[in-house]
Write a protein that holds these residues in place. Structure first.
Motif, PDB file in Angstrom:
ATOM      1  N   GLN A   1       0.813  -1.215   0.000  1.00 55.45           N
ATOM      2  CA  GLN A   1       0.000   0.000   0.000  1.00 55.45           C
ATOM      3  C   GLN A   1       0.848   1.268   0.000  1.00 55.45           C
ATOM      4  O   GLN A   1       0.370   2.341  -0.380  1.00 55.45           O
ATOM      5  N   LEU A   2       2.108   1.139   0.427  1.00 57.76           N
ATOM      6  CA  LEU A   2       3.040   2.272   0.440  1.00 57.76           C
ATOM      7  C   LEU A   2       4.264   1.914  -0.407  1.00 57.76           C
ATOM      8  O   LEU A   2       5.381   1.776   0.108  1.00 57.76           O
ATOM      9  N   PRO A   3       4.084   1.758  -1.718  1.00 58.93           N
ATOM     10  CA  PRO A   3       5.145   1.206  -2.559  1.00 58.93           C
ATOM     11  C   PRO A   3       6.383   2.085  -2.661  1.00 58.93           C
ATOM     12  O   PRO A   3       7.463   1.582  -2.994  1.00 58.93           O
ATOM     13  N   THR A   4       6.259   3.376  -2.386  1.00 59.05           N
ATOM     14  CA  THR A   4       7.417   4.265  -2.477  1.00 59.05           C
ATOM     15  C   THR A   4       8.015   4.575  -1.104  1.00 59.05           C
ATOM     16  O   THR A   4       8.893   5.430  -0.992  1.00 59.05           O
ATOM     17  N   SER A   5       7.535   3.887  -0.065  1.00 53.37           N
ATOM     18  CA  SER A   5       8.078   4.032   1.283  1.00 53.37           C
ATOM     19  C   SER A   5       8.892   2.793   1.649  1.00 53.37           C
ATOM     20  O   SER A   5       8.863   1.786   0.940  1.00 53.37           O
ATOM     21  N   LYS A   6       9.591   2.880   2.764  1.00 58.02           N
ATOM     22  CA  LYS A   6      10.393   1.759   3.263  1.00 58.02           C
ATOM     23  C   LYS A   6       9.781   1.312   4.583  1.00 58.02           C
ATOM     24  O   LYS A   6      10.058   1.873   5.637  1.00 58.02           O
ATOM     25  N   VAL A   7       8.918   0.316   4.504  1.00 56.75           N
ATOM     26  CA  VAL A   7       8.144  -0.110   5.661  1.00 56.75           C
ATOM     27  C   VAL A   7       8.964  -1.029   6.559  1.00 56.75           C
ATOM     28  O   VAL A   7       9.684  -1.915   6.081  1.00 56.75           O
ATOM     29  N   ALA A   8       8.838  -0.821   7.852  1.00 59.71           N
ATOM     30  CA  ALA A   8       9.450  -1.696   8.852  1.00 59.71           C
ATOM     31  C   ALA A   8       8.407  -2.043   9.899  1.00 59.71           C
ATOM     32  O   ALA A   8       7.688  -1.161  10.374  1.00 59.71           O
ATOM     33  N   LYS A   9       8.311  -3.301  10.238  1.00 64.53           N
ATOM     34  CA  LYS A   9       7.473  -3.727  11.361  1.00 64.53           C
ATOM     35  C   LYS A   9       8.201  -3.397  12.646  1.00 64.53           C
ATOM     36  O   LYS A   9       9.365  -3.780  12.845  1.00 64.53           O
TER      37      LYS A   9
ATOM     38  N   LEU B   1      15.007  -5.172  27.898  1.00 64.95           N
ATOM     39  CA  LEU B   1      14.221  -5.995  26.991  1.00 64.95           C
ATOM     40  C   LEU B   1      14.648  -5.755  25.546  1.00 64.95           C
ATOM     41  O   LEU B   1      15.254  -4.734  25.221  1.00 64.95           O
ATOM     42  N   ALA B   2      14.302  -6.707  24.699  1.00 65.54           N
ATOM     43  CA  ALA B   2      14.600  -6.596  23.265  1.00 65.54           C
ATOM     44  C   ALA B   2      13.304  -6.615  22.469  1.00 65.54           C
ATOM     45  O   ALA B   2      12.329  -7.284  22.840  1.00 65.54           O
ATOM     46  N   LEU B   3      13.302  -5.898  21.387  1.00 69.29           N
ATOM     47  CA  LEU B   3      12.183  -5.863  20.453  1.00 69.29           C
ATOM     48  C   LEU B   3      12.692  -6.248  19.070  1.00 69.29           C
ATOM     49  O   LEU B   3      13.852  -6.021  18.741  1.00 69.29           O
ATOM     50  N   SER B   4      11.807  -6.784  18.258  1.00 69.68           N
ATOM     51  CA  SER B   4      12.208  -7.193  16.913  1.00 69.68           C
ATOM     52  C   SER B   4      11.856  -6.120  15.894  1.00 69.68           C
ATOM     53  O   SER B   4      10.988  -5.275  16.123  1.00 69.68           O
ATOM     54  N   VAL B   5      12.532  -6.175  14.770  1.00 71.79           N
ATOM     55  CA  VAL B   5      12.225  -5.338  13.613  1.00 71.79           C
ATOM     56  C   VAL B   5      12.281  -6.230  12.384  1.00 71.79           C
ATOM     57  O   VAL B   5      13.110  -7.138  12.295  1.00 71.79           O
ATOM     58  N   SER B   6      11.379  -5.975  11.457  1.00 70.75           N
ATOM     59  CA  SER B   6      11.392  -6.676  10.167  1.00 70.75           C
ATOM     60  C   SER B   6      11.221  -5.648   9.060  1.00 70.75           C
ATOM     61  O   SER B   6      10.396  -4.733   9.169  1.00 70.75           O
ATOM     62  N   SER B   7      12.016  -5.790   8.006  1.00 72.95           N
ATOM     63  CA  SER B   7      11.883  -4.896   6.865  1.00 72.95           C
ATOM     64  C   SER B   7      12.579  -5.512   5.663  1.00 72.95           C
ATOM     65  O   SER B   7      13.459  -6.369   5.804  1.00 72.95           O
ATOM     66  N   ASP B   8      12.188  -5.054   4.486  1.00 70.52           N
ATOM     67  CA  ASP B   8      12.887  -5.416   3.259  1.00 70.52           C
ATOM     68  C   ASP B   8      13.977  -4.400   2.922  1.00 70.52           C
ATOM     69  O   ASP B   8      14.641  -4.534   1.897  1.00 70.52           O
TER      70      ASP B   8
ATOM     71  N   GLU C   1      18.177   0.072   5.505  1.00 70.12           N
ATOM     72  CA  GLU C   1      18.217   1.390   6.129  1.00 70.12           C
ATOM     73  C   GLU C   1      17.066   1.579   7.103  1.00 70.12           C
ATOM     74  O   GLU C   1      17.196   2.314   8.100  1.00 70.12           O
ATOM     75  N   ALA C   2      15.939   0.921   6.850  1.00 69.15           N
ATOM     76  CA  ALA C   2      14.820   0.985   7.789  1.00 69.15           C
ATOM     77  C   ALA C   2      15.149   0.227   9.065  1.00 69.15           C
ATOM     78  O   ALA C   2      14.815   0.666  10.179  1.00 69.15           O
ATOM     79  N   VAL C   3      15.805  -0.923   8.914  1.00 75.49           N
ATOM     80  CA  VAL C   3      16.237  -1.695  10.092  1.00 75.49           C
ATOM     81  C   VAL C   3      17.203  -0.864  10.932  1.00 75.49           C
ATOM     82  O   VAL C   3      17.104  -0.830  12.170  1.00 75.49           O
ATOM     83  N   ASP C   4      18.129  -0.179  10.287  1.00 68.85           N
ATOM     84  CA  ASP C   4      19.096   0.651  11.006  1.00 68.85           C
ATOM     85  C   ASP C   4      18.390   1.762  11.780  1.00 68.85           C
ATOM     86  O   ASP C   4      18.731   2.044  12.937  1.00 68.85           O
ATOM     87  N   LEU C   5      17.406   2.394  11.154  1.00 67.32           N
ATOM     88  CA  LEU C   5      16.683   3.478  11.817  1.00 67.32           C
ATOM     89  C   LEU C   5      15.932   2.950  13.040  1.00 67.32           C
ATOM     90  O   LEU C   5      15.987   3.554  14.121  1.00 67.32           O
ATOM     91  N   VAL C   6      15.243   1.844  12.890  1.00 64.36           N
ATOM     92  CA  VAL C   6      14.495   1.283  14.014  1.00 64.36           C
ATOM     93  C   VAL C   6      15.432   0.859  15.138  1.00 64.36           C
ATOM     94  O   VAL C   6      15.134   1.063  16.322  1.00 64.36           O
TER      95      VAL C   6
END
Length: 224
Positions: free
Chosen positions: A117-125, A148-155, A158-163
């Motif tokens: 739905q956001l094809p021009t964005s970089k989505v991260a869970k 505590l630790a939290l997970s991140v998922s992304s394709d 750079e989004a993983v780095d930001l999170v």
């Protein structure tokens, strides 16, 4: 000062705004009813926060957080979020969202649909397996034995780095659970979800490996 655009001002969005301001970010927050309904929240958050409409919050943010459920008919400000990292905090809840066949079958994850739905964005869970009040009460400094630790998922790396940087400033460690197709591993009912209040980085990584994919029954089939 980095600005975070937050779309959604319910429990999750409001707590993320509080955590962001406490960590030194500026916040522009929006809900579905209009900025005039967020007067009390913005007053509480202080001068680093303001209310806006969703498209304005998306445009103002250096990156954005989406704290509202996914809808089959996209209502996100696609143009304003173009080129930006977008953190998706949503979990798929059939009782709330209704059945979405492509999610029920396991063909895709809710976060993959958000990326479509956001094809021009970089989505991260992000922030999907922590109760909103714990964003402030469970934060710990780096190196603390009870952090505590939290997970991140992304394709998008750079989004993983930001999170990862954001988690650290909020007081949490990170486990990378990329790509988005793997984000189901922290979904409702999975070990990482159940143990959200008790897992450090090593325990979270182990719980991610323990996850087992299951098919969500539709309301129709469940009632037979």
């Amino acid at each position: 000062m980095t600005t975070i655009g937050i779309i959604g001002a319910g429990e999750v969005g409001s707590q993320l705004a509080r955590a962001a301001v406490a960590a030194g970010y500026a916040v522009v927050i929006a809900n579905s009813r209009g900025p005039h309904t967020l007067t009390d929240l913005v007053a509480e958050l202080g001068p680093s926060a303001r209310a806006a409409y969703a498209a304005e919050a998306a445009a103002a943010g250096d990156f954005a957080i989406v704290a509202v459920p996914l809808k089959v008919v996209n209502d996100m400000p696609v143009e304003e979020l173009a080129g930006k990292v977008v953190l998706d905090t949503n979990n798929y809840m059939v009782w709330r969202d209704g059945n979405i066949p492509v999610l029920d079958s396991g063909e895709k994850t809710v976060h993959e649909l958000r990326q479509e739905q956001l094809p021009t964005s970089k989505v991260a869970k992000a922030f999907t397996h922590i109760q909103a009040p714990r964003l402030l009460t469970s934060a710990r400094p780096a190196g603390a034995p009870d952090r505590l630790a939290l997970s991140v998922s992304s394709d998008h790396p750079e989004a993983v780095d930001l999170v990862t940087r954001l988690y650290d400033r909020f007081g949490f460690d990170t486990v990378d659970n990329s790509p988005l197709s793997e984000s189901w591993r922290t979904g409702p009912g999975q070990p990482a979800w159940i143990r959200h209040a008790h897992q450090n980085r090593e325990e979270l990584a182990r719980n991610l490996r323990r996850a087992r994919r299951f098919v969500t029954p539709s309301r129709t089939s469940a009632g037979k």
